[in-house]
Design an enzyme around this catalytic site. Structure first.
Site, mmCIF file in Angstrom:
data_model
loop_
_atom_site.group_PDB
_atom_site.id
_atom_site.type_symbol
_atom_site.label_atom_id
_atom_site.label_comp_id
_atom_site.label_asym_id
_atom_site.label_seq_id
_atom_site.Cartn_x
_atom_site.Cartn_y
_atom_site.Cartn_z
ATOM 1 N N LYS B 77 0.729 -1.851 0.037
ATOM 2 C CA LYS B 77 0.265 -0.137 -0.054
ATOM 3 C C LYS B 77 0.618 1.547 -0.360
ATOM 4 C CE LYS B 77 -3.761 1.994 2.578
ATOM 5 N NZ LYS B 77 -4.887 1.577 3.754
ATOM 6 N N SER B 152 -9.392 1.904 2.666
ATOM 7 C CA SER B 152 -8.912 2.766 2.014
ATOM 8 C C SER B 152 -8.382 1.824 1.222
ATOM 9 C CB SER B 152 -8.636 3.546 2.756
ATOM 10 O OG SER B 152 -6.984 3.333 3.305
ATOM 11 N N SER B 176 -9.514 0.063 7.104
ATOM 12 C CA SER B 176 -9.506 0.006 5.411
ATOM 13 C C SER B 176 -8.235 -1.256 5.772
ATOM 14 C CB SER B 176 -8.403 1.254 5.752
ATOM 15 O OG SER B 176 -8.968 2.233 5.742
#
Lengths: 97, 487
Positions: B77, B152, B176
């Protein structure tokens, strides 16, 4: 809880160092007002005698030995800065005559 | 079809027998990315040349030095810093930011011989639950390209679901990792707060943030957490508690294990599909010998407001570092230092980031510090105590991981508070700091649903035990999307 006025929003933006357009001021004043109405939900809750929870885990202070360890090189660290000179970050002049 | 669809054990066997090389596996990952990422848009950047060179070096490593995830590709990420590789947090603010060090967990992945193939899309500064606030691209759900992957960590979930990488790292502040894992039909764990070092994670709300593994199977997830977990001198909130052997927990035996089902998590706002899939999953677990009972977490309804006020307050503080001076974006329209701060932040932060900074600053202001911020922290204590009380009686708690299946791209909510309601099942877990996983538990109209299994502090092993037993008794995890546009 009361509505957030444009004046209040502007003073918050001032503290947060954010320049906002007139449209943004309008929009965020509305959004924050909606959130403050949401805060009323919390006021239903009796929290007398309840300690505020400041950390996810209650750990005591974590100490380390006071010795110099490997750290990043100063010039390496400055690579992210837009302007730097002699190991220091440059900004525009802040003092006038 | 790609070789990466084979299980981790099968891939290791191929590597050991020299039927495939690390370089070939890395190339297979890039081939799959090239084939599918025009549609899925999971990656912000690829570091192909570096990764292929590294793969060649890894191929020289003697077999006896190799661990269980050696040579396998992973995506990271893009709010986790990688030395020499641009790390953007999907924000204009960090568009050109090249970190000069690796996050501790990146060092750990390297030491384990994993190959990082690139950086994955997210909501700007991880603020959001659709990955649509990224300033660079809109990631699509591989099960239906007209839907969001969740967020996210939407890039991470979509990349694993699309078969681009078998492993990815996400971060979870209020859901997330778990919500995109549910939306994309993969396995995602948010570890206990403090289980995995946050050194090198770009912070959203430091008393909530936690990095975790996102994978196709529970076993893969356990193997990756084994690499990530542990104390780190660079993160004083990381825990010294010993890391157990997670794989050893995957026995399949859950006879007599006590499962609590929070009634508040099957109430208003949760879709019938999500409820039905959860109740069906509980029947499966009961048939395996678990004892299932209802339990109440009475302060659940206060979790979401408390979460938003505290995390916004923390975000407004940690985002103060983006000043246009030290690193990151600097406005070219500023004439003096004060304008550098105000204009750089105004030009480089997106609307959701600004909203949270303003809300947080407002909440921390003299007028609201006690009645909103402190009040939220007291509510947080009560929410956390609900969990502690429940874990006196139950080994795990189970709920849906998300109230619905993945939303359509671009869906606008009536107001900002409604928009945040989708986090209702995941945020209480971060308030309490306990671990929780999402595992695939069904489909509704072709879209995946996730089951959330919540454990006590530092008891990821029991979560894995239950998740694995469920996975082995069902075949939801075996289905993969074809990656095609629905008409």
């Amino acid at each position: 809880m009361s509505k957030v006025t444009k004046e209040e929003l502007l003073s918050v933006a001032e503290l947060a160092m954010l320049e906002l357009t007139d449209e943004e001021v309008e929009m965020y004043a509305q959004d924050l007002s909606a959130f403050m109405a949401y805060a009323d939900k919390l006021n239903e809750l009796n929290t007398d005698g309840v300690e505020p929870m400041t950390h996810a885990l209650q750990q005591v202070n974590v100490m380390r030995e006071d010795v110099v360890a490997d750290v990043l090189d100063r010039e390496e660290m400055l690579k992210g800065a837009k302007e730097h000179q002699d190991g220091e970050i440059k900004v525009p002049t802040i003092l006038s005559e | 079809m790609t070789i990466l669809n084979k299980t981790t054990a099968e891939l290791q066997e191929l590597l050991h027998n020299k039927e495939v090389s690390v370089k070939e596996l890395t190339e297979a990952s890039y081939a799959r990315i090239e084939k599918t990422d025009d549609d899925v848009q999971a990656f912000i950047s690829l570091n192909k040349e570096v990764a292929l060179n590294r793969a060649e070096q890894l191929d020289q490593e003697p077999m006896e030095n190799r661990g269980p995830l050696f040579g396998l590709p992973i995506g990271i990420k893009d709010n986790i810093v990688t030395k020499g590789i641009t790390t953007t947090a999907a924000s204009r603010m960090l568009e050109d930011f090249v970190p000069v060090y690796d996050a501790t967990i990146v060092e750990k992945l390297n030491a384990a011989g994993m190959v990082s193939v690139g950086k994955l899309n997210l909501d700007e500064f991880a603020m959001g639950s659709t990955t649509e606030t990224s300033v660079f691209k809109t990631t699509k759900n591989p099960w239906d390209l007209n839907r969001v992957p969740g967020g996210s960590s939407g890039g991470s979930a979509a990349a694993v679901a699309a078969g681009q990488v078998p492993f990815a790292l996400g971060s979870d502040t209020g859901g997330s990792i778990r919500q995109p894992a549910a939306f994309c039909g993969i396995v995602g764990l948010k570890p206990t707060y403090g289980r995995v070092s946050r050194s090198g994670l770009i912070a959203l709300a430091p008393s909530f943030d936690q990095i975790g593994p996102m994978t196709r199977t529970v076993e893969d997830n356990a193997l990756l957490l084994q690499i990530l977990a542990g104390l780190d001198a660079k993160d004083s909130s990381s825990s010294p508690i010993e890391v157990p052997n997670y794989k050893a927990a995957l026995t399949g035996d859950i006879k007599g294990l006590k499962i609590g089902v929070p009634t508040e998590y099957l109430g208003e706002g949760v879709s019938e599909e999500a409820k039905t899939a959860t109740l069906e999953a509980l029947k499966v677990l009961e048939s395996l010998g678990a004892i299932v009972e209802e339990v109440s977490l009475p302060h659940s309804e206060y979790a979401l407001p408390a979460y938003y006020f505290i995390t916004s307050a923390e975000a407004s503080s940690v985002l103060a570092r983006y000043d246009g001076v030290h690193y990151g974006y600097r406005s070219e329209n500023a004439k003096n230092l004060d304008e550098i701060y105000r204009k750089s932040r105004a030009e480089a932060f997106g609307p959701d980031v600004k909203r949270r900074i303003l809300l947080g600053t407002y909440t921390l202001g003299a007028g609201h510090y006690d009645d909103v911020y402190k009040k939220s922290q007291r509510a947080r204590m009560l929410v956390a105590q609900d969990f502690q009380n429940a874990f006196k009686k139950y080994d795990v708690l189970i709920s849906p991981a998300a109230p619905t299946t993945a939303m359509a791209l671009g869906a606008e909510e009536a107001d900002i508070v409604t928009k945040y309601m989708s986090d209702i099942l995941t945020t209480p877990i971060n308030l309490a700091g306990v671990p929780a996983i999402s595992v695939p538990c069904g489909f509704a109209e072709g879209l995946p649903l996730g089951l959330q299994i919540i454990g006590n502090h530092f008891d990821e092993a029991t979560i894995y035990k239950v998740a694995h037993a469920f996975e082995q008794a069902t075949d939801f995890h075996k289905r993969t999307p074809e990656v095609k546009e629905e008409n």
